[in-house]
Structures are given as structure tokens and as C-alpha cells.
Design a protein around this motif. Structure first.
Motif, PDB file in Angstrom:
ATOM      1  N   GLU A 135      31.985  55.751  39.647  1.00  0.00           N
ATOM      2  CA  GLU A 135      31.545  56.338  40.918  1.00  0.00           C
ATOM      3  C   GLU A 135      30.569  55.446  41.668  1.00  0.00           C
ATOM      4  O   GLU A 135      30.658  55.288  42.883  1.00  0.00           O
ATOM      5  CB  GLU A 135      30.900  57.705  40.659  1.00  0.00           C
ATOM      6  CG  GLU A 135      30.438  58.421  41.920  1.00  0.00           C
ATOM      7  CD  GLU A 135      29.777  59.746  41.647  1.00  0.00           C
ATOM      8  OE1 GLU A 135      28.595  59.736  41.263  1.00  0.00           O
ATOM      9  OE2 GLU A 135      30.435  60.790  41.801  1.00  0.00           O
ATOM     10  N   THR A 136      29.607  54.825  40.955  1.00  0.00           N
ATOM     11  CA  THR A 136      28.596  54.008  41.609  1.00  0.00           C
ATOM     12  C   THR A 136      28.849  52.508  41.480  1.00  0.00           C
ATOM     13  O   THR A 136      28.051  51.703  41.929  1.00  0.00           O
ATOM     14  CB  THR A 136      27.200  54.327  41.021  1.00  0.00           C
ATOM     15  OG1 THR A 136      27.230  54.110  39.604  1.00  0.00           O
ATOM     16  CG2 THR A 136      26.814  55.760  41.320  1.00  0.00           C
ATOM     17  N   ASP A 137      29.964  52.130  40.854  1.00  0.00           N
ATOM     18  CA  ASP A 137      30.313  50.716  40.703  1.00  0.00           C
ATOM     19  C   ASP A 137      31.826  50.571  40.838  1.00  0.00           C
ATOM     20  O   ASP A 137      32.516  50.182  39.906  1.00  0.00           O
ATOM     21  CB  ASP A 137      29.822  50.191  39.351  1.00  0.00           C
ATOM     22  CG  ASP A 137      30.005  48.682  39.228  1.00  0.00           C
ATOM     23  OD1 ASP A 137      30.199  48.012  40.269  1.00  0.00           O
ATOM     24  OD2 ASP A 137      29.968  48.160  38.091  1.00  0.00           O
ATOM     25  N   ALA A 138      32.308  50.902  42.040  1.00  0.00           N
ATOM     26  CA  ALA A 138      33.752  50.960  42.264  1.00  0.00           C
ATOM     27  C   ALA A 138      34.255  49.716  42.984  1.00  0.00           C
ATOM     28  O   ALA A 138      33.522  49.053  43.721  1.00  0.00           O
ATOM     29  CB  ALA A 138      34.102  52.207  43.070  1.00  0.00           C
ATOM     30  N   THR A 139      35.519  49.425  42.764  1.00  0.00           N
ATOM     31  CA  THR A 139      36.217  48.347  43.459  1.00  0.00           C
ATOM     32  C   THR A 139      37.534  48.890  43.975  1.00  0.00           C
ATOM     33  O   THR A 139      38.244  49.606  43.264  1.00  0.00           O
ATOM     34  CB  THR A 139      36.473  47.158  42.515  1.00  0.00           C
ATOM     35  OG1 THR A 139      35.223  46.644  42.056  1.00  0.00           O
ATOM     36  CG2 THR A 139      37.232  46.056  43.242  1.00  0.00           C
ATOM     37  N   LEU A 140      37.856  48.553  45.211  1.00  0.00           N
ATOM     38  CA  LEU A 140      39.119  48.981  45.796  1.00  0.00           C
ATOM     39  C   LEU A 140      40.066  47.787  45.832  1.00  0.00           C
ATOM     40  O   LEU A 140      39.759  46.749  46.425  1.00  0.00           O
ATOM     41  CB  LEU A 140      38.894  49.532  47.203  1.00  0.00           C
ATOM     42  CG  LEU A 140      39.988  50.432  47.764  1.00  0.00           C
ATOM     43  CD1 LEU A 140      40.120  51.718  46.945  1.00  0.00           C
ATOM     44  CD2 LEU A 140      39.702  50.797  49.221  1.00  0.00           C
ATOM     45  N   LEU A 141      41.209  47.929  45.157  1.00  0.00           N
ATOM     46  CA  LEU A 141      42.238  46.901  45.154  1.00  0.00           C
ATOM     47  C   LEU A 141      43.277  47.253  46.219  1.00  0.00           C
ATOM     48  O   LEU A 141      43.744  48.390  46.277  1.00  0.00           O
ATOM     49  CB  LEU A 141      42.913  46.820  43.789  1.00  0.00           C
ATOM     50  CG  LEU A 141      42.011  46.632  42.565  1.00  0.00           C
ATOM     51  CD1 LEU A 141      42.859  46.588  41.300  1.00  0.00           C
ATOM     52  CD2 LEU A 141      41.160  45.380  42.694  1.00  0.00           C
ATOM     53  N   ILE A 142      43.650  46.284  47.027  1.00  0.00           N
ATOM     54  CA  ILE A 142      44.668  46.487  48.046  1.00  0.00           C
ATOM     55  C   ILE A 142      45.915  45.719  47.633  1.00  0.00           C
ATOM     56  O   ILE A 142      45.880  44.493  47.465  1.00  0.00           O
ATOM     57  CB  ILE A 142      44.193  46.026  49.437  1.00  0.00           C
ATOM     58  CG1 ILE A 142      42.804  46.590  49.741  1.00  0.00           C
ATOM     59  CG2 ILE A 142      45.200  46.436  50.497  1.00  0.00           C
ATOM     60  CD1 ILE A 142      42.721  48.100  49.684  1.00  0.00           C
ATOM     61  N   LEU A 143      47.010  46.452  47.433  1.00  0.00           N
ATOM     62  CA  LEU A 143      48.265  45.864  46.998  1.00  0.00           C
ATOM     63  C   LEU A 143      49.325  46.035  48.083  1.00  0.00           C
ATOM     64  O   LEU A 143      49.324  47.035  48.821  1.00  0.00           O
ATOM     65  CB  LEU A 143      48.784  46.548  45.726  1.00  0.00           C
ATOM     66  CG  LEU A 143      47.841  46.745  44.535  1.00  0.00           C
ATOM     67  CD1 LEU A 143      48.578  47.498  43.431  1.00  0.00           C
ATOM     68  CD2 LEU A 143      47.327  45.424  44.024  1.00  0.00           C
ATOM     69  N   GLU A 144      50.223  45.079  48.160  1.00  0.00           N
ATOM     70  CA  GLU A 144      51.441  45.338  48.902  1.00  0.00           C
ATOM     71  C   GLU A 144      52.237  46.393  48.147  1.00  0.00           C
ATOM     72  O   GLU A 144      52.041  46.596  46.941  1.00  0.00           O
ATOM     73  CB  GLU A 144      52.264  44.058  49.049  1.00  0.00           C
ATOM     74  CG  GLU A 144      51.617  43.025  49.955  1.00  0.00           C
ATOM     75  CD  GLU A 144      52.458  41.769  50.080  1.00  0.00           C
ATOM     76  OE1 GLU A 144      53.371  41.576  49.235  1.00  0.00           O
ATOM     77  OE2 GLU A 144      52.203  40.983  51.007  1.00  0.00           O
ATOM     78  N   ARG A 145      53.157  47.063  48.811  1.00  0.00           N
ATOM     79  CA  ARG A 145      53.919  48.123  48.146  1.00  0.00           C
ATOM     80  C   ARG A 145      54.736  47.599  46.969  1.00  0.00           C
ATOM     81  O   ARG A 145      55.029  48.340  46.029  1.00  0.00           O
ATOM     82  CB  ARG A 145      54.833  48.818  49.164  1.00  0.00           C
ATOM     83  CG  ARG A 145      54.068  49.759  50.086  1.00  0.00           C
ATOM     84  CD  ARG A 145      54.839  50.062  51.354  1.00  0.00           C
ATOM     85  NE  ARG A 145      56.071  50.772  51.122  1.00  0.00           N
ATOM     86  CZ  ARG A 145      56.223  52.109  51.178  1.00  0.00           C
ATOM     87  NH1 ARG A 145      55.173  52.877  51.429  1.00  0.00           N
ATOM     88  NH2 ARG A 145      57.401  52.664  51.006  1.00  0.00           N
ATOM     89  N   GLY A 146      55.042  46.304  46.983  1.00  0.00           N
ATOM     90  CA  GLY A 146      55.742  45.699  45.859  1.00  0.00           C
ATOM     91  C   GLY A 146      54.838  45.286  44.724  1.00  0.00           C
ATOM     92  O   GLY A 146      55.314  44.790  43.692  1.00  0.00           O
ATOM     93  N   GLY A 147      53.498  45.467  44.882  1.00  0.00           N
ATOM     94  CA  GLY A 147      52.557  45.221  43.797  1.00  0.00           C
ATOM     95  C   GLY A 147      51.715  43.974  43.922  1.00  0.00           C
ATOM     96  O   GLY A 147      50.788  43.773  43.119  1.00  0.00           O
TER      97      GLY A 147
END
Length: 362
Positions: free
Chosen positions: A140-152
Motif C-alpha cells: 500500500e505504501t510502497d507500490a509500483t505501477l507496471l504498464i504493459l501492452e495488451r500483448g504483455g
């Protein structure tokens, strides 16, 4: 007749008159709201104890390790084995499902995978857009958001510590990412809305130290940020249009219909939602309209689709469009202990005891 007997007789007449008047008033109230009875309830092959979400004209649910999609007749149209302790979400790009570090990005219509694979880190949540998927990992306080193409393919990694992620998603037909966060490290919590072009750079940032932002709409020319005190409108440079500011203190946004360009915002008094949902007064904001309607029965759930609001309690569903002054009331064919949502085919998905039903309302 003695005095005591006369008083008892008069009291009995008065009680009967009051009961008769109450019945007449209730009948008139129901008649004024066009009360009728819905006669269909489609039993679904899932348990009310499981996670269930609306998917098009039907629902999708987890049995703990496998995802099942049902159509409007309750028939299974696809399934996907995900794994123990799985989670899933439905969004405009399809269905995302995950178990520990393994991710599945699926077509909502037939369950075919755009991608399945391990990310090497446990997944907290995921949303699948029309172009990209956003995957929240960490804590919750140490999050990372990964952005992927729909193919991964990984296209971006966005560290968010020490902010707490409130919500995130895509706009501009899935080409842009937004993230709502709150930072509680200072003396005053700071809410922020950040926008990104995946694989490139941060595109903008809006901050609000006066309130907690909990809902965001992205329109063609502005950002609408709904908070605990105001609904505020900003341009994409972060400048507020103060003339459009809407005071919502004491009200909580419980449902949204319409479109991002012209949303129907459905508010309930915080005093009627702070312990359990028992909502009689519903505030509708739509374009330049701002009005409060009174529900004939207290609602335990509110939902909205297009420009219509649905209020549900155990026995009734009350339906009111943005243009109506009074709701239409329908008696439900089953007891509604919990509302899951409204399908695109305008059926209520409700939990009754441990059973789940679709109740068509058209």
C-alpha cells in the motif's frame, strides 16, 4: 355504557381509523409511483459468497481458482483457470485476472487471452484498457505501477512510494493513464491526480490539499475531480475553473451513469451511508441540473446506467431518470440482500441469501 368502556371504544375506533388512513396513504404513494411487480428472476450457477462483477449482459465470477463468465440467460460462455487466491477486474478493455505473480489479460466476449505470464512480483490489482494494462504491485505504501501492452510487453514502470494509490485507469480511448494518490506523510493529507503517456513522460499533475479526491472523470477539455467537499473542474494544465465548482459537502458519490463528457452523478447523504446504506434522499447532478429526489422506500444500494438511477432495497427497485420528478417502483420477485450491479441489458444482478439472480427490468 360507563365512562371507561366509552373511552376504550373511542380508542379502538381511533386506532382503526389511523390504520385505515395509513393503508390508504401507502396505496396512494405506490400508485403515484407506478408500482408493479417484476415476474422474472434467472438463477445463476454461482454462490453469493464469491466475488462477482458485471460483464456486459451477464456476470463474471470466481470460484476461488477459476474465472467463469455467464450470459444473460445464466449460461456459461467461457472460463479460465487462474490459480489459488485469485483476483480479477472488469474494465472497458476486457477482463484482467491474477494469482500471486501470474497475470491473465482476457477478452470479455469470449475469454481468449491477449496475454498470460508471470511478472516476477506479486500483483495487488490490474486494469485492462483498450491499448495498455496497468498492474499495481508492491504494498500500500510502497507500490509500483507496471504498464504493459495488451500483448504483455513492459512499456513503463512508475514508482509511487510513499503515496497511497486510491484509483487508476485509462482515458483518451486508452492511450493515456491516470493515477489518483494521497500522501499522508505531512500534517495535511495531499490528494493528487497524475496523468501519463505510457512509455514517455508524466503529462500533468493536479494537487488538492483541501479534501480527499475519490472519483475522477476525464473529459475532452477538463478533469472533474470529486472530493469530500467539492467537485472541481481543471484544465489539462492543472488550472481550476472555479466558476464550475460544485459544493458536495455532506454528500457522497455512490453511482455514476451517462458518459465522461456528461456524467449523471448520483449522491447520497453521508448521514444515510456512514454506518449502513439506508438512503431516502438522492441528489442527481447532470449537466446544469442539480436536484434531490425522495425515494418512496429507503434504499440499501444505488446504481446508475446511462441517465437512469436505480435504488434497491430488499423488496423493491425504484427507477428514476434524470428528467423525472418521481421514481417508478417495482416489486422484486426475489429478496435482494445485495446489489451486484446493472447489466448492459438492464437486468439487476442481486444476491438473495446465498443465491444469485438476474432480474430483467425491461
Amino acid at each position: 355504557m360507563d365512562k371507561t368502556a366509552r373511552l376504550n371504544w373511542l380508542a379502538s375506533i381511533l386506532v382503526a381509523a389511523v390504520a385505515t388512513l395509513a393503508a390508504i396513504l401507502l396505496g396512494k404513494s405506490l400508485a403515484g409511483h407506478s408500482s408493479t411487480t417484476l415476474d422474472r428472476a434467472i438463477l445463476l450457477p454461482c454462490s453469493g459468497e464469491r466475488e462477482i462483477q458485471i460483464l456486459g449482459e451477464g456476470v463474471v465470477y470466481s470460484d476461488g481458482s477459476t474465472l467463469h463468465a455467464l450470459n444473460d440467460s445464466g449460461r456459461q460462455i467461457w472460463s479460465c483457470a487462474v490459480g489459488a487466491d485469485m483476483g480479477f477486474s472488469v474494465s472497458d478493455g476486457g477482463v484482467a485476472a491474477w494469482s500471486r505473480d501470474r497475470l491473465y489479460l482476457l477478452s470479455g466476449s469470449n475469454g481468449s487471452p491477449f496475454y498470460s505470464g508471470g511478472l516476477g512480483r506479486d500483483i495487488l490489482s490490474c486494469k485492462l484498457g483498450k491499448t495498455y494494462a496497468a498492474v499495481l504491485t508492491g504494498s500500500e505504501t510502497d507500490a509500483t505501477l507496471l504498464i504493459l501492452e495488451r500483448g504483455g510487453r513492459l512499456v513503463d514502470t512508475i514508482p509511487l512510494s510513499p503515496e497511497i494509490v486510491m484509483d487508476y485507469g485509462f482515458f483518451e480511448n486508452g492511450s493515456m493513464l491516470w493515477i489518483t494518490t494521497i500522501n499522508t506523510e505531512g500534517t495535511t493529507p495531499l490528494s493528487a491526480i497524475s496523468t501519463y503517456r505510457p512509455g514517455r513522460t508524466m503529462a500533468g499533475n493536479v494537487q488538492d490539499a483541501d479534501q480527499t479526491i475519490y472519483r475522477v472523470f476525464f473529459q475532452s477539455q477538463s478533469i472533474c475531480a470529486v472530493g469530500t467537499t467539492y467537485a472541481r473542474f481543471y484544465d489539462y494544465n492543472g488550472n481550476e475553473r472555479t466558476s464550475d465548482r460544485l459544493l458536495v459537502y455532506g454528500w457522497y458519490l455512490t453511482a455514476v451513469g451517462g458518459s465522461n463528457e456528461k456524467p449523471l452523478m448520483v449522491y447520497a447523504p453521508i448521514s444515510q451511508t456512514d454506518v449502513t446504506m439506508n438512503v431516502s434522499d438522492v441528489r442527481l447532478v447532470y449537466g446544469g441540473m442539480d436536484k434531490v429526489i425522495r425515494m418512496p422506500f429507503a434504499c440499501t444500494a444505488l446504481a446508475s446506467m446511462d441517465t437512469t438511477v436505480y435504488g434497491v432495497n430488499r423488496q423493491y427497485v425504484m427507477i428514476c431518470t434524470a428528467a423525472d420528478t418521481h421514481p417508478v417502483t417495482y416489486a422484486l420477485p426475489v429478496r435482494a440482500d445485495r446489489l451486484i450491479g446493472i447489466t448492459s441489458g438492464h437486468s439487476l444482478a442481486v444476491v438473495s441469501g446465498n443465491e444469485v439472480y438476474l432480474v430483467p427490468i425491461q
